[in-house]
Design a protein around this motif. Sequence first.
Motif, PDB file in Angstrom:
ATOM      1  N   GLN A  17      -6.649   2.796  -6.067  1.00  0.00           N
ATOM      2  CA  GLN A  17      -7.084   2.504  -4.168  1.00  0.00           C
ATOM      3  C   GLN A  17      -5.972   2.737  -3.322  1.00  0.00           C
ATOM      4  O   GLN A  17      -6.590   3.063  -2.261  1.00  0.00           O
ATOM      5  CB  GLN A  17      -7.053   0.495  -4.456  1.00  0.00           C
ATOM      6  N   ASN A  18      -4.830   2.909  -3.434  1.00  0.00           N
ATOM      7  CA  ASN A  18      -3.649   2.964  -2.532  1.00  0.00           C
ATOM      8  C   ASN A  18      -3.534   4.676  -2.393  1.00  0.00           C
ATOM      9  O   ASN A  18      -3.171   5.405  -1.835  1.00  0.00           O
ATOM     10  CB  ASN A  18      -2.635   2.270  -3.112  1.00  0.00           C
ATOM     11  N   THR A  69       0.608  -1.192  -0.153  1.00  0.00           N
ATOM     12  CA  THR A  69      -0.184  -0.078  -0.035  1.00  0.00           C
ATOM     13  C   THR A  69       1.047   1.466   0.234  1.00  0.00           C
ATOM     14  O   THR A  69       0.062   2.121   0.382  1.00  0.00           O
ATOM     15  CB  THR A  69      -0.993   0.188   1.075  1.00  0.00           C
ATOM     16  N   GLU A  70       1.951   1.274  -0.314  1.00  0.00           N
ATOM     17  CA  GLU A  70       3.282   2.159  -0.259  1.00  0.00           C
ATOM     18  C   GLU A  70       2.894   2.908  -1.751  1.00  0.00           C
ATOM     19  O   GLU A  70       2.394   2.263  -2.738  1.00  0.00           O
ATOM     20  CB  GLU A  70       4.644   1.573  -0.053  1.00  0.00           C
ATOM     21  N   ARG A  71       2.644   4.460  -1.489  1.00  0.00           N
ATOM     22  CA  ARG A  71       2.323   5.477  -2.469  1.00  0.00           C
ATOM     23  C   ARG A  71       3.519   5.304  -3.324  1.00  0.00           C
ATOM     24  O   ARG A  71       4.550   6.081  -2.134  1.00  0.00           O
ATOM     25  CB  ARG A  71       1.391   6.734  -1.909  1.00  0.00           C
ATOM     26  N   THR A 108      -3.444   6.818  -5.170  1.00  0.00           N
ATOM     27  CA  THR A 108      -2.306   8.131  -6.155  1.00  0.00           C
ATOM     28  C   THR A 108      -2.730   8.513  -7.120  1.00  0.00           C
ATOM     29  O   THR A 108      -4.201   7.621  -7.786  1.00  0.00           O
ATOM     30  CB  THR A 108      -1.226   6.154  -6.894  1.00  0.00           C
ATOM     31  N   TYR A 153      -5.762  -0.251  -8.415  1.00  0.00           N
ATOM     32  CA  TYR A 153      -5.020  -0.457  -7.669  1.00  0.00           C
ATOM     33  C   TYR A 153      -4.197   0.930  -7.330  1.00  0.00           C
ATOM     34  O   TYR A 153      -4.254   0.882  -5.690  1.00  0.00           O
ATOM     35  CB  TYR A 153      -3.313  -1.722  -7.946  1.00  0.00           C
TER      36      TYR A 153
END
Length: 323
Positions: A80-81, A44-46, A83, A77
């Motif tokens: 969702q995180n 989940t790291e941007r 970005t 993906y």
Amino acid sequence: MAKPIGIFYEHPEWFKKLFQRLDERGLPYKKLHAGFHQFNPLDTERKYSVVLNRISSSAYLRGHGQGIFYSKAFIAYLEQNGTRVINGSKATEIETSKALQLLLLSKLGLRFPKTIIVNHSSQVVAAASQLQFPIALKPNIGGAGAGIIRFNTMESLEEAVENNSINLGIDEIALVQEFIPARGGHINRVETLNGKFLYAIKVFTSGESFNLCPAEICAIPEKPQEIGEVCLTTAASRGIKVELFTPPASIIESVERIVMEARIDVGGIEYIVDDRNGDILFYDINALSNFIADAENVIGFDPFNNLVDYLESFVNQTTVLSK
């Protein structure tokens, strides 16, 4: 330090100028090749300040068709995180389905060539019987005008079906569409950035094609040659003429409505004027293609500078937020 800009791309040539402009600005970026990529859905790291999604629907012509379908999961993906994706999920969905493009135009009350959508070659003749010849058979996922075939008579279409020479494309969906004679011998493409009009060009053809690839067209004033029904991949050497023009305000307003509805941050809309009756018909929505080749000579400025300005604004926003 600012997080890098992610450039999700596939075409080997179209993005050289973009990378050059980013280098000149000293902006951090990372190339993300859509044909060779992976991600962990639990990560989940941007990693990016913003991601520019520019995989083309013509990727399958260069052996990267998997990138078209993969992009839908990867873009979802990223979103969702948290970005920001330029040309995100909605734009990708519209870009990769000519059928959905027509539904969007219908929703907005904009006209397009008469069309029947089919999902099997057995349906093509029945669909064509509802239309006026000549017709064009267009793959739902085409890109750069690929796979478009013109049929002048029902007999020639029936023969092609009987010979199993009909190709509906990589998703087995196609448009059976009336072929429109272009008034003035040209099609019109309007480019937008951040939802607003950027520039427009007329592309003069032999009258046989109106699905063109602007990134591979240069303005050469010699007499155009016959080009068939596919993308102008050798347009520069064939002498295709391109002109800058300003569309009527009503066209610009319609184009901006299209890109707003499709959530296209940067992309081009193509339309044609039917030489039989003067009707304005929209027929192609391009969210993930590229700018005109030789832009400085054709339109008088480099639109990649405008695009980099847009990208830089997101880098600045994330930098401020991280402080």
